[in-house]
Design a protein around this motif. Structure first.
Motif, PDB file in Angstrom:
ATOM      1  N   MET A   1      -5.750  -9.144   0.693  1.00 34.88           N
ATOM      2  CA  MET A   1      -6.529  -8.745   1.863  1.00 34.88           C
ATOM      3  C   MET A   1      -8.001  -8.728   1.474  1.00 34.88           C
ATOM      4  O   MET A   1      -8.371  -8.194   0.443  1.00 34.88           O
ATOM      5  N   GLN A   2      -8.827  -9.293   2.346  1.00 31.49           N
ATOM      6  CA  GLN A   2     -10.281  -9.309   2.127  1.00 31.49           C
ATOM      7  C   GLN A   2     -10.915  -8.181   2.933  1.00 31.49           C
ATOM      8  O   GLN A   2     -10.526  -7.918   4.059  1.00 31.49           O
ATOM      9  N   TYR A  31      -1.488  -0.504   4.454  1.00 33.46           N
ATOM     10  CA  TYR A  31      -2.155  -0.136   3.210  1.00 33.46           C
ATOM     11  C   TYR A  31      -2.601   1.315   3.171  1.00 33.46           C
ATOM     12  O   TYR A  31      -2.952   1.900   4.203  1.00 33.46           O
ATOM     13  N   LYS A  97      -4.740  -0.362  -1.287  1.00 29.77           N
ATOM     14  CA  LYS A  97      -3.580  -0.654  -2.110  1.00 29.77           C
ATOM     15  C   LYS A  97      -2.346  -0.428  -1.250  1.00 29.77           C
ATOM     16  O   LYS A  97      -2.380   0.327  -0.283  1.00 29.77           O
ATOM     17  N   ASP A 106      -6.257  -2.607  -5.533  1.00 34.17           N
ATOM     18  CA  ASP A 106      -6.336  -4.017  -5.889  1.00 34.17           C
ATOM     19  C   ASP A 106      -7.075  -4.846  -4.864  1.00 34.17           C
ATOM     20  O   ASP A 106      -7.182  -6.057  -5.007  1.00 34.17           O
ATOM     21  N   ASN A 107      -7.604  -4.198  -3.835  1.00 33.64           N
ATOM     22  CA  ASN A 107      -8.433  -4.886  -2.851  1.00 33.64           C
ATOM     23  C   ASN A 107      -9.723  -4.081  -2.688  1.00 33.64           C
ATOM     24  O   ASN A 107      -9.672  -2.884  -2.388  1.00 33.64           O
ATOM     25  N   TRP A 108     -10.852  -4.749  -2.871  1.00 35.79           N
ATOM     26  CA  TRP A 108     -12.149  -4.081  -2.809  1.00 35.79           C
ATOM     27  C   TRP A 108     -13.117  -4.899  -1.958  1.00 35.79           C
ATOM     28  O   TRP A 108     -13.109  -6.140  -2.014  1.00 35.79           O
TER      29      TRP A 108
END
Length: 118
Positions: A1-2, A31, A97, A106-108
């Protein structure tokens, strides 16, 4: 995911700002998400989190001043910041996450700067 943040900027102490985080590639409802800030020379601080059911929690430093929520229809995350203080100055990142028990996000997003002057 962006994730892409927006809404940062400058404010006077006592003022307000609203941060937004647009998500793509997946849905925010799946999430555990957070707003995480980092000031120069300081450790990262998760100021607000929200789980898959919409339950939120806050760091003591922002409790009663900040509000986190998800806009499912717009697939986005938001942070309303009121009664801002100079110590709120930091880079704010949106992070996600899959589950709250995952050891790390794990997505920033790239971050948005918030600067509060006294």
């Amino acid at each position: 995911m962006q994730l892409v943040e927006s809404g940062g900027g400058s404010a006077q102490a006592g003022g307000s700002l609203r941060l937004s985080c647009e998500a793509s590639g997946d849905t925010v409802s799946e999430y555990f998400m957070a707003w995480i800030r980092q000031a120069p020379g300081q450790e990262r601080e998760a100021v607000a989190t929200i789980d898959r059911d919409g339950n939120s929690s806050y760091a003591d430093s922002v409790k009663g001043r900040f509000t986190i929520w998800k806009d499912i229809a717009k697939n986005s995350l938001h942070l309303q910041m009121n009664s801002l203080k100079p110590e709120d100055t930091a880079m704010y990142h949106c992070a996600a996450k899959r589950f709250n028990w995952y050891p790390a996000y794990d997505n920033w997003g790239q971050g948005t700067q918030v600067t509060v002057s006294s």
